[in-house]
Design an enzyme around this catalytic site. Structure first.
Site, PDB file in Angstrom:
ATOM      1  N   CYS A 401      -7.614   5.933   4.688  1.00  0.00           N
ATOM      2  CA  CYS A 401      -7.118   5.780   6.056  1.00  0.00           C
ATOM      3  C   CYS A 401      -7.558   6.944   6.946  1.00  0.00           C
ATOM      4  O   CYS A 401      -8.716   6.972   7.338  1.00  0.00           O
ATOM      5  CB  CYS A 401      -5.612   5.574   6.043  1.00  0.00           C
ATOM      6  SG  CYS A 401      -5.088   4.584   7.453  1.00  0.00           S
ATOM      7  N   HIS A 528      -4.842   1.145   2.358  1.00  0.00           N
ATOM      8  CA  HIS A 528      -4.135   2.029   1.419  1.00  0.00           C
ATOM      9  C   HIS A 528      -4.104   1.388   0.032  1.00  0.00           C
ATOM     10  O   HIS A 528      -3.180   0.644  -0.281  1.00  0.00           O
ATOM     11  CB  HIS A 528      -2.700   2.270   1.894  1.00  0.00           C
ATOM     12  CG  HIS A 528      -2.599   3.121   3.103  1.00  0.00           C
ATOM     13  ND1 HIS A 528      -2.443   4.491   3.041  1.00  0.00           N
ATOM     14  CD2 HIS A 528      -2.659   2.803   4.414  1.00  0.00           C
ATOM     15  CE1 HIS A 528      -2.401   4.978   4.271  1.00  0.00           C
ATOM     16  NE2 HIS A 528      -2.534   3.979   5.127  1.00  0.00           N
ATOM     17  N   GLU A 530      -3.371   2.603  -2.721  1.00  0.00           N
ATOM     18  CA  GLU A 530      -2.322   3.127  -3.621  1.00  0.00           C
ATOM     19  C   GLU A 530      -1.116   2.207  -3.743  1.00  0.00           C
ATOM     20  O   GLU A 530      -0.425   2.208  -4.750  1.00  0.00           O
ATOM     21  CB  GLU A 530      -1.883   4.529  -3.164  1.00  0.00           C
ATOM     22  CG  GLU A 530      -1.161   4.632  -1.827  1.00  0.00           C
ATOM     23  CD  GLU A 530      -2.100   4.786  -0.620  1.00  0.00           C
ATOM     24  OE1 GLU A 530      -3.279   4.388  -0.727  1.00  0.00           O
ATOM     25  OE2 GLU A 530      -1.632   5.292   0.425  1.00  0.00           O
TER      26      GLU A 530
END
Ligand code: GLN
Length: 605
Positions: A401, A528, A530
């Protein structure tokens, strides 16, 4: 629908979220569909406007919900996809009730906490508990409800009262309470002290809820005499008390709890109608193997996280977990170094040389670097420095990001020679705005206005490392949370010099993935990754970084994304689909099959 309410006692921050998730993980291993609701008794509508220093990272859901990080624990432990309504706040409940009042739904009555707010809470819980959250699309059978904060907080009173009423509404066999309390061991005496737990259980009872399970959190395990004391003073049977000491990894908690017969207890108490304990334990195998594997990692690597909220590790919790999932898959223990981005900036050389040199030393000793997301000006120049260092030194790099945007700015300045190139978030008047705002997501309102949630990225180049790591799919879905994007006008210039935008959004408008040519692993993503990483199914961009950090990425890709037979394999875990099929109801296991030594807690310390 069966409900397990998890409350907290004495202090917060003792792992109530992990314990709640572990109840779910155990039940899921028994073939039961589980969902969860997290209640945060603050007035904010959601976590969207929080600084990461308030409650740790803001977790993002598929539907764009910006929620508490505990929902991440539920998604990771239970492999489910939650909705924004699975996170209740006082603000959401009040807004719902006030909207109804304005609409005239209360027919002229005075609107009050009891019954209107408490009714709204109960209706919300009943409604959301029914929503399917797993790939099977089935309606959940058990809903875990975690009440944030501790019992007795003014903020949570309306919720506690709502659940006092709720236990009668849904009947005893469908509702139980687990109270997670701290049992401190002051250094002065070295003894475990039960008084705080006694007081908090008394408080809970005073509010009309009785604990069915008391989970005692402590640094060291508590002994039988302490358990007996809690049992006597808190009016619960000793079997209803479970001690959870600090463990090496949160993924060991489900097995630890199951070793104390949690599945059997819950099945009995909630009349879940499934096979008794010896058979159920068989199905904890994937968790046992995960725990064992995590404590037997053969190699070590050091990964730096160059962020601006490094004072609180919870600010990057999904990233650190995603790194550990990847490390676990390939057998590497991950040592993390949190590096404050602003300390890498040249101005620090005069302002605070010790911190400057220390930060650079830490960066230099890393085997790989993550530059994560973030907002605002502070630290951006430091992130750009870290990108440059990784680019010119062939250091494996993953930008996420803001990290993606920093990599673009660095390349524009130092390779394309666009002096002072910048993002308009940092400098509105920059001559080369290589990162610009998306006007529809920059409305001036802060909460819920960003480009949020699940979006599709399409691979537009055949030769892409990430495409291979994602299993050569043509498109992937990942979660987003941003307001700025790479300026499409500059793309050609970047690609001419070897920075390729290999993934774009489905409308071919927004840049999503970049990869640098002639570098072992220089990858950055606008999304993202994650948030979708799972303990048994790590996120591909993190897996790439971890492999590249040990110079194993090339051979992994050459083998068609398979670990070498000499590497510790994790593929012996059943996939989640297989796991779901492996239900207690379907498998016919004999007692001899149940080798209890296989469930010993030798890996738990
Ligand atoms: N501040 C940047 C943006 O809004 C990056 C956001 C992020 O890193 N989550 O686009």
């Amino acid at each position: 629908m069966k409900y397990i309410l998890v409350t907290g006692g004495v202090i917060s921050g003792i792992g109530k979220g992990v314990i709640s998730s572990s109840f779910g993980a155990i039940l899921k291993c028994c073939g039961i569909e589980v969902t969860s609701i997290k209640i945060d008794p603050y007035i904010n509508l959601d976590a969207g406007t929080f600084s990461p220093y308030e409650h740790g990272e803001v977790y993002v859901l598929d539907d764009g919900g910006e929620v508490d990080l505990d929902l991440g624990n539920y998604e990771r432990f239970l492999n489910i996809t939650l909705h924004k309504e699975n996170n209740i706040t006082t603000g959401k409940i009040y807004k719902h009730v006030i909207d109804k009042e304005r609409h005239g739904d209360y027919l002229g009555k005075t609107v009050q906490v009891v019954p209107h707010i408490t009714d709204a809470i109960q209706e919300w819980v009943e409604r959301v508990a029914q929503k399917p959250v797993s790939a099977t699309g089935k309606t959940p059978e058990v809903c875990i409800i975690e009440l944030g904060g501790i019992v007795g907080d003014i903020e949570s009173m309306a919720f506690v009262e709502a659940f006092r009423q709720f236990q009668f509404r849904v009947k005893r066999e469908n509702f139980c309470v687990a109270h997670v309390s701290l049992v401190p061991q002051p250094k002065t005496t070295g003894e475990h002290k039960t008084k705080p737990t006694q007081s908090s259980v008394r408080e809970l009872r005073g509010l009309g809820l009785s604990p069915d399970i008391i989970v005692c959190r402590s640094e060291q395990p508590i002994g039988q005499s302490v358990k007996d004391k809690i049992s006597n003073f808190c009016h619960v049977a000793p079997e209803q008390i479970i001690s959870i000491p600090d463990l090496a990894s949160v993924y060991e908690v489900p097995v630890f709890m199951e070793n104390h017969g949690m599945a059997e207890f819950l099945c009995r108490r909630l009349q879940l109608g499934i096979t008794p304990l010896p058979h159920i334990r068989k199905y904890m195998k994937p968790w046992i193997e995960l725990g064992d594997r995590m404590s037997n990692l053969k190699h070590e690597i050091t990964i730096g996280i160059v962020g601006k909220y490094t004072r609180l590790e919870d600010s990057y919790t999904s990233i650190t977990k995603a790194l550990r999932h990847a490390g676990n898959k390939v057998g590497f223990k991950i040592n993390l170094k949190f590096i404050e981005a602003s300390t890498l900036e040249t101005s620090m050389l005069t302002d605070d040389p010790a911190s400057y040199h220390n930060a650079w030393h830490n960066l230099c000793v890393c085997d790989g670097v993550v530059v994560p997301g973030g907002f605002g000006k502070r630290g951006v120049e430091g992130k750009i420095e870290a990108c440059k260092w990784c680019r010119i030194n062939d250091k494996p790099f993953l930008g996420i990001c803001l990290g993606f945007q920093a990599a673009v700015i660095e390349f524009a300045r130092n390779v394309l020679n666009l002096e002072n190139a910048n993002s308009t978030e940092v400098n509105e008047d920059t001559t080369h705005s290589v990162v610009i705002d998306m006007p529809e997501h920059n409305t001036g309102e802060m909460g819920g206005t960003m480009r949020l949630g699940k979006r599709t990225t399409v691979f537009r180049k055949p030769n892409s490392i990430l495409k291979s790591l994602y299993g050569s799919k043509d498109q992937i879905d990942e979660r987003h949370r941003h307001r700025y994007e790479v300026n499409p006008e500059y793309i050609e210039h970047f690609e001419d010099k070897g920075m390729n935008f290999v993934g774009v959004d489905i409308e071919q408008k927004r840049m999503e993935i970049l990869e640098l040519e002639n570098h072992p692993y220089y990858v950055a993503v606008q999304y993202h990754p994650e948030y979708l990483s799972r303990p048994m199914d790590p996120s591909p961009p993190f897996l790439g970084l971890v492999l590249a950090a040990k110079d194993k990425l090339k051979s992994y890709l050459a083998r068609g994304c398979k670990l070498s037979p000499r590497e510790p394999q994790s593929d012996y875990y059943e996939s989640d689909d297989e796991l779901n099929e492996l239900t207690v109801k379907q498998l016919n296991v004999t007692d001899q099959d149940d080798n209890s030594s296989a469930y010993s807690s030798s890996s738990l310390s």
